[in-house]
Design an enzyme around this catalytic site. Structure first.
Site, PDB file in Angstrom:
ATOM      1  N   GLU A  70      38.694 -32.374  19.353  1.00 30.43           N
ATOM      2  CA  GLU A  70      38.567 -30.967  19.507  1.00 30.43           C
ATOM      3  C   GLU A  70      37.193 -30.642  19.340  1.00 30.43           C
ATOM      4  O   GLU A  70      36.600 -31.047  18.271  1.00 30.43           O
ATOM      5  CB  GLU A  70      39.511 -30.280  18.304  1.00 30.43           C
ATOM      6  CG  GLU A  70      39.091 -28.726  18.191  1.00 30.43           C
ATOM      7  CD  GLU A  70      39.376 -27.956  19.510  1.00 30.43           C
ATOM      8  OE1 GLU A  70      38.387 -27.223  19.788  1.00 30.43           O
ATOM      9  OE2 GLU A  70      40.255 -28.106  20.226  1.00 30.43           O
ATOM     10  N   LYS A  71      36.500 -29.813  20.557  1.00 29.45           N
ATOM     11  CA  LYS A  71      35.021 -29.637  20.452  1.00 29.45           C
ATOM     12  C   LYS A  71      34.953 -28.382  19.498  1.00 29.45           C
ATOM     13  O   LYS A  71      33.471 -28.268  19.189  1.00 29.45           O
ATOM     14  CB  LYS A  71      34.713 -29.395  21.698  1.00 29.45           C
ATOM     15  CG  LYS A  71      35.342 -28.154  22.652  1.00 29.45           C
ATOM     16  CD  LYS A  71      34.613 -27.915  23.751  1.00 29.45           C
ATOM     17  CE  LYS A  71      35.312 -26.518  24.363  1.00 29.45           C
ATOM     18  NZ  LYS A  71      34.935 -26.339  25.750  1.00 29.45           N
ATOM     19  N   VAL A  85      48.299  -7.576  29.951  1.00 26.55           N
ATOM     20  CA  VAL A  85      48.446  -7.968  28.737  1.00 26.55           C
ATOM     21  C   VAL A  85      47.214  -7.638  27.666  1.00 26.55           C
ATOM     22  O   VAL A  85      46.991  -6.809  26.803  1.00 26.55           O
ATOM     23  CB  VAL A  85      49.033  -9.199  28.092  1.00 26.55           C
ATOM     24  CG1 VAL A  85      49.190  -9.340  26.588  1.00 26.55           C
ATOM     25  CG2 VAL A  85      50.477  -9.467  28.629  1.00 26.55           C
ATOM     26  N   GLY A 107      42.345 -11.725  33.202  1.00 25.04           N
ATOM     27  CA  GLY A 107      42.980 -12.955  32.788  1.00 25.04           C
ATOM     28  C   GLY A 107      42.159 -14.127  32.429  1.00 25.04           C
ATOM     29  O   GLY A 107      41.014 -14.076  32.166  1.00 25.04           O
ATOM     30  N   ASP A 135      48.030 -23.888  28.358  1.00 25.60           N
ATOM     31  CA  ASP A 135      47.219 -22.945  29.329  1.00 25.60           C
ATOM     32  C   ASP A 135      46.843 -23.750  30.583  1.00 25.60           C
ATOM     33  O   ASP A 135      46.591 -23.062  31.772  1.00 25.60           O
ATOM     34  CB  ASP A 135      46.284 -22.127  28.865  1.00 25.60           C
ATOM     35  CG  ASP A 135      46.853 -20.949  27.924  1.00 25.60           C
ATOM     36  OD1 ASP A 135      48.015 -20.874  27.554  1.00 25.60           O
ATOM     37  OD2 ASP A 135      45.845 -20.292  27.204  1.00 25.60           O
ATOM     38  N   HIS A 194      72.346  -1.512   9.727  1.00 26.05           N
ATOM     39  CA  HIS A 194      71.917  -0.251   9.987  1.00 26.05           C
ATOM     40  C   HIS A 194      71.020   0.174   8.602  1.00 26.05           C
ATOM     41  O   HIS A 194      71.175  -0.184   7.595  1.00 26.05           O
ATOM     42  CB  HIS A 194      73.149   0.640   9.904  1.00 26.05           C
ATOM     43  CG  HIS A 194      72.899   2.237  10.203  1.00 26.05           C
ATOM     44  ND1 HIS A 194      72.583   2.713  11.136  1.00 26.05           N
ATOM     45  CD2 HIS A 194      72.949   2.879   9.136  1.00 26.05           C
ATOM     46  CE1 HIS A 194      72.362   4.116  10.823  1.00 26.05           C
ATOM     47  NE2 HIS A 194      72.813   4.328   9.663  1.00 26.05           N
TER      48      HIS A 194
END
Length: 459
Positions: free
Chosen positions: A38-39, A181, A265, A305, A436
């Protein structure tokens, strides 16, 4: 350390976001040795510049609205102002606690964390700062970045969601470019903080990926909140002069603002990482996989992604688990993309699972639908929210789409995904007891009505 002295790991993961770390943790639980490259920081976009900080801002926005509107509930409150330094401290504290917990989990799972930007050298090798690490299986999980438009340079008062998360002031006027979104969530935050907001969206309606009925209700709610929007209009350009941004639209219209938020996006982070050179097929930057998330290169998988489809943290998370189990020989069930719950955390919240009415008609031909108005739900009236639960079913068949809008309706995503993924008939859900008074009752009432026995609604 020379390459020949390196250990070969069972699973080598490039990227430590939701998909990458989920794959790492599950693989370790299954007895596999794991290295994770991970960078940035473990947790990736979602934890540090995406889901978590954004939702913290949205909660702060909700608190601001509660203070402003206390008289509606007979409580005398006054709204003074938003202290962005305090909001940011609260947001950063949430992120820091979750990050610390994630680091602890990585240590507990005995994951080898490798800090630095990795590049795929071949089907089994990743290079990080001159060090070569090998894996019997490689998982690509490098995530996404906030996109802009050609010719629109990010900087100054023109920013993406990532820069907007660290704002130190509340801009008086905001133009949000994009009505998806991210765009509607930030529009909601800025309006609650006191900004005048205009959304510019080239498509005919806001949140165009949602059911059309949801879009119409959101647009009505935004109008009542004073959020302006221009749909079906193309952006042409923006110029900055001092602290002012002038936004130009097709037809010659202009809008002046103190901030332009670019929310058009997110794109896949794959460029320059050696994927194509190693034989991985790319399509417009996305990694092409089969339904089992295998690339065309043996032993190389992709999640999150960078894989075409919904760009959601929980999708990447599920895919990471799936790939770990696939590598371990567990033969997990293929993930149904339509069965992944989708939540938009603006005010009012939007939740959906499965097919829209239009998609269902295209797939099945004849369908049945029902909308249960939250006006008949006691808890929704207590919260003073409006909206509905809409069900879409195949004619005489299971429910194939659940669409909801209203305050806190994101909390109903759990049952909604069970309804879709277990191919429930309306009669199946109608027989369940919903507590309820909860908003969850609205989901039950909608199924009662679609099953032909409405109680707090007309059939």
């Amino acid at each position: 350390m020379p390459a020949e002295a390196e250990t070969t790991f069972d699973v080598l993961i490039l990227g430590g976001g939701s998909g990458g770390y989920a794959c790492a943790f599950r693989a370790a639980e299954l007895g596999l040795s794991v290295a994770l490259v991970e960078k940035g920081k473990l947790g990736g976009t979602c934890l540090h510049v995406g889901c978590i900080p954004t939702k913290a801002l949205l909660h702060a926005a909700e608190v601001a609205d509660t203070a402003r509107e206390g008289s509606r509930f007979g409580v005398k409150t006054t709204f003074g102002s938003v202290d962005m330094s305090g909001v940011n401290a609260y947001k950063d504290g949430v992120v820091a606690r979750l990050y610390k917990g994630l680091q602890g989990l990585a240590k507990a799972h005995q994951i080898e964390l490798v800090e630095g930007e990795g590049r795929l050298v071949d089907r089994s090798t990743v290079e990080v700062a001159g060090r070569r690490i090998t894996g019997r299986n490689v998982v690509l999980a490098t995530g996404s970045y906030a996109k802009s438009l050609p010719g629109l340079e990010i900087g100054g008062r023109i920013m993406t969601s990532e820069q907007a998360l660290s704002l130190e002031f509340v801009p008086p006027r905001v133009v949000v470019l994009g009505g998806g979104v991210i765009g509607v969530e930030f529009a909601s935050v800025f309006r609650s903080f006191g900004s005048e907001v205009t959304i510019v969206e080239a498509l005919p309606r806001l949140v165009a990926a949602e059911d059309e009925a949801v879009s119409k209700t959101l647009e009505r709610s935004f109008r009542k909140r004073g959020i302006a929007f221009r749909t079906g209009v193309r952006f042409e350009g923006a110029t900055q002069s001092g602290d002012t941004v002038t936004v130009s639209l097709e037809g010659g219209d202009t809008i002046e603002a103190d901030l332009l938020l670019v929310a058009v996006g997110r794109g896949p982070v794959t460029d320059g990482l050696g994927y194509a050179e190693a034989g991985v097929t790319l399509d417009r930057g996305y990694v092409v996989t089969d339904e089992r998330l295998r690339t065309g290169v043996e032993g190389v998988y992709a999640v999150g992604d960078i894989v075409p489809g919904l760009q959601l943290a929980h999708r990447g998370f599920a895919q990471g688990i799936f790939v770990a189990e696939e590598i371990a020989g567990k033969s997990p069930a293929v993930i149904d993309e339509a069965g992944i719950p989708r939540v938009t955390y603006c005010d009012p919240e939007i939740t959906s699972v499965g097919l829209t009415e239009a998609q269902a008609r295209e797939k099945y031909g004849e369908v049945e639908t029902y909308e249960y108005n939250l006006g008949g739900n006691g808890k929704s009236q207590i919260l003073q929210t409006q909206g509905f639960v809409k069900l879409v079913r195949e004619k005489d068949g299971p429910v194939v789409g659940v669409h909801m809008i209203g305050a806190r309706m994101g909390e109903q995503a759990g049952e909604a995904q069970l309804v879709y993924n277990w191919e429930a008939l309306p009669e199946d859900v109608a027989g369940l007891i919903h507590a309820h008074p909860t908003q969850n009752e609205a989901l039950g009432e909608a199924h009662l009505a679609l099953a032909g026995k409405p109680l707090h609604a007309h059939n």
